[in-house]
Design an enzyme around this catalytic site. Structure first.
Site, PDB file in Angstrom:
ATOM      1  N   SER A   1       0.795  -1.247   0.000  1.00 47.35           N
ATOM      2  CA  SER A   1       0.000   0.000   0.000  1.00 47.35           C
ATOM      3  C   SER A   1       0.822   1.290   0.000  1.00 47.35           C
ATOM      4  O   SER A   1       0.255   2.363  -0.217  1.00 47.35           O
ATOM      5  CB  SER A   1      -0.920   0.024   1.207  1.00 47.35           C
ATOM      6  OG  SER A   1      -2.068  -0.724   0.933  1.00 47.35           O
TER       7      SER A   1
ATOM      8  N   LYS B   1       0.494   3.500  -2.880  1.00 50.61           N
ATOM      9  CA  LYS B   1      -0.665   4.401  -3.044  1.00 50.61           C
ATOM     10  C   LYS B   1      -0.222   5.871  -3.032  1.00 50.61           C
ATOM     11  O   LYS B   1      -0.834   6.741  -3.652  1.00 50.61           O
ATOM     12  CB  LYS B   1      -1.711   4.122  -1.959  1.00 50.61           C
ATOM     13  CG  LYS B   1      -2.426   2.788  -2.193  1.00 50.61           C
ATOM     14  CD  LYS B   1      -3.269   2.330  -1.015  1.00 50.61           C
ATOM     15  CE  LYS B   1      -4.046   1.064  -1.374  1.00 50.61           C
ATOM     16  NZ  LYS B   1      -4.273   0.123  -0.317  1.00 50.61           N
TER      17      LYS B   1
ATOM     18  N   TYR C   1      -4.352   3.678   8.042  1.00 52.59           N
ATOM     19  CA  TYR C   1      -5.712   3.113   8.013  1.00 52.59           C
ATOM     20  C   TYR C   1      -6.483   3.451   9.277  1.00 52.59           C
ATOM     21  O   TYR C   1      -6.405   4.558   9.788  1.00 52.59           O
ATOM     22  CB  TYR C   1      -5.660   1.601   7.762  1.00 52.59           C
ATOM     23  CG  TYR C   1      -4.922   1.299   6.500  1.00 52.59           C
ATOM     24  CD1 TYR C   1      -5.461   1.691   5.283  1.00 52.59           C
ATOM     25  CD2 TYR C   1      -3.680   0.710   6.509  1.00 52.59           C
ATOM     26  CE1 TYR C   1      -4.784   1.459   4.104  1.00 52.59           C
ATOM     27  CE2 TYR C   1      -2.997   0.476   5.331  1.00 52.59           C
ATOM     28  CZ  TYR C   1      -3.560   0.861   4.149  1.00 52.59           C
ATOM     29  OH  TYR C   1      -2.894   0.637   2.993  1.00 52.59           O
TER      30      TYR C   1
ATOM     31  N   TYR D   1      -3.085  -1.416 -10.515  1.00 54.25           N
ATOM     32  CA  TYR D   1      -3.055  -1.273  -9.049  1.00 54.25           C
ATOM     33  C   TYR D   1      -2.190  -2.370  -8.415  1.00 54.25           C
ATOM     34  O   TYR D   1      -1.335  -2.094  -7.575  1.00 54.25           O
ATOM     35  CB  TYR D   1      -4.501  -1.325  -8.515  1.00 54.25           C
ATOM     36  CG  TYR D   1      -4.599  -1.515  -7.024  1.00 54.25           C
ATOM     37  CD1 TYR D   1      -4.414  -0.440  -6.153  1.00 54.25           C
ATOM     38  CD2 TYR D   1      -4.847  -2.775  -6.462  1.00 54.25           C
ATOM     39  CE1 TYR D   1      -4.488  -0.625  -4.768  1.00 54.25           C
ATOM     40  CE2 TYR D   1      -4.919  -2.964  -5.096  1.00 54.25           C
ATOM     41  CZ  TYR D   1      -4.740  -1.881  -4.252  1.00 54.25           C
ATOM     42  OH  TYR D   1      -4.792  -2.058  -2.895  1.00 54.25           O
TER      43      TYR D   1
ATOM     44  N   VAL E   1       1.147  -3.880   3.719  1.00 54.31           N
ATOM     45  CA  VAL E   1       1.110  -5.222   4.308  1.00 54.31           C
ATOM     46  C   VAL E   1       2.365  -6.057   4.012  1.00 54.31           C
ATOM     47  O   VAL E   1       2.506  -7.159   4.524  1.00 54.31           O
ATOM     48  CB  VAL E   1      -0.166  -6.023   3.929  1.00 54.31           C
ATOM     49  CG1 VAL E   1      -1.407  -5.431   4.539  1.00 54.31           C
ATOM     50  CG2 VAL E   1      -0.309  -6.167   2.420  1.00 54.31           C
TER      51      VAL E   1
END
Ligand code: DON
Length: 310
Positions: A61, A64, A239, A187, A257
């Protein structure tokens, strides 16, 4: 500062057993969860690395951040934020709940739904190879590559993200003329890049330095994109753990992760962490511990009155 990093890693090591490596992407489940490393790249040229900082791992992530920054450059602010919001969710990163229960676009670009929308904006505008060149420059690491094993492993366990992507299409956030599968592949490719703690410290330094490479003076990202990315890292980067992390650590950060955390001490340094044992929210257990220790000892919290005394 090396002393503090060594103490932080020693402390973090005592916590790795409290977490577990991610297994929902089977290839990530093969990683040794006891590893830990931290790299710090400072604006004054100082670079310190302690522990497992040259081990390649999956960026997941943290990509991102890069996708968002490049999308802001290529598609522009209005185009991007027409399709994705700027609010924290308080929900897990792969949740579909708010997407289904509200009329709004994905809450922010740091959750899977938001990042898939941003990927859909970008996938038709830039080739993955050009993206790779950009990422290598931003991370000051020419050896970053797609980890094909992780990519195939994630693509064969993609049901949840595929559900998110088609829900997004049904709600009009992925345009009908954009290929949903293409956006998903883009992605997942971004998530499957292999980096090191040092690559993340390099990226953090560029962000800490307003998008400019401190050695060459070359601008790699616009001030506006960098400002937006750092703000969303602070409010949404960890998050549903972002609020507590902001209180305890107070450094804009983004987790993945794969066990990485990218942190930016604005105007001063980039920090890269690798600690693949994760807590229930998907954040590196030992990584958070290292950052809390460093923040306290070096006065790195954004609102620490003694900040800027390094
Ligand atoms: O889409 C996924 O689930 C992964 N490729 C990325 C998730 C992730 O890294 C969440 N981080 N804490």
């Amino acid at each position: 500062m090396r002393d503090v990093l060594e103490q932080a890693v020693a402390l973090g090591k005592t916590h790795t057993h409290e977490g577990a490596v991610a297994t929902y992407i089977p290839e990530l489940g093969k990683v040794d969860g006891s590893q830990l490393g931290v790299s710090v790249f400072c604006r004054n040229g100082k670079r310190i690395s302690v522990g497992d900082t040259k081990v390649r791992f999956s960026i997941q992530s943290i990509s991102k951040i890069i996708t968002l920054a490049v999308a802001l450059e290529i598609c522009g602010f209005d185009q991007v934020f027409k399709k994705v919001g700027m609010e924290p969710t308080g929900d897990p990163f792969n949740s579909l709940m708010k997407l289904e229960n509200t009329d709004s676009s994905p809450y922010n670009p740091m959750i899977n739904a938001g990042a898939i929308v941003v990927a859909s904006c970008l996938a038709s505008e830039i080739s993955f190879d050009t993206m790779l060149d950009t990422i290598r420059a931003l991370c000051m690491d020419p050896d970053i590559n797609l980890d094909k094993k992780v990519y195939h492993s994630e693509m064969s366990h993609i049901s949840r993200n595929r559900a998110i992507a088609y829900l997004l299409e049904s709600k009009g956030y992925i345009e009908k003329n954009k290929d949903v599968e293409n956006s998903l592949h883009f992605y997942v490719k971004m998530c499957s890049l292999s980096v090191t703690a040092e690559s993340l410290a390099g990226l953090g330094l560029i962000l800490a330095n307003d998008g400019i490479h401190p050695d060459t003076g070359k601008r790699l990202l616009s001030s506006q994109a960098v400002k937006i990315v750092k703000t969303l890292m602070f409010t949404c980067g960890m998050y549903d753990g972002s609020g507590e992390f902001a209180v305890r650590v107070g450094i804009p950060s983004k987790s993945g992760v794969g066990g990485g955390i990218l942190s930016v001490v604005d105007g001063e340094m980039g920090i890269g962490i690798f600690g693949p044992a994760l807590d229930k929210k998907g954040n590196s257990v030992a990584g958070e511990c290292v950052l809390e220790y460093m923040s306290h000892e070096l006065h790195l919290h954004m609102f620490d009155p003694q900040r800027h005394t390094l």
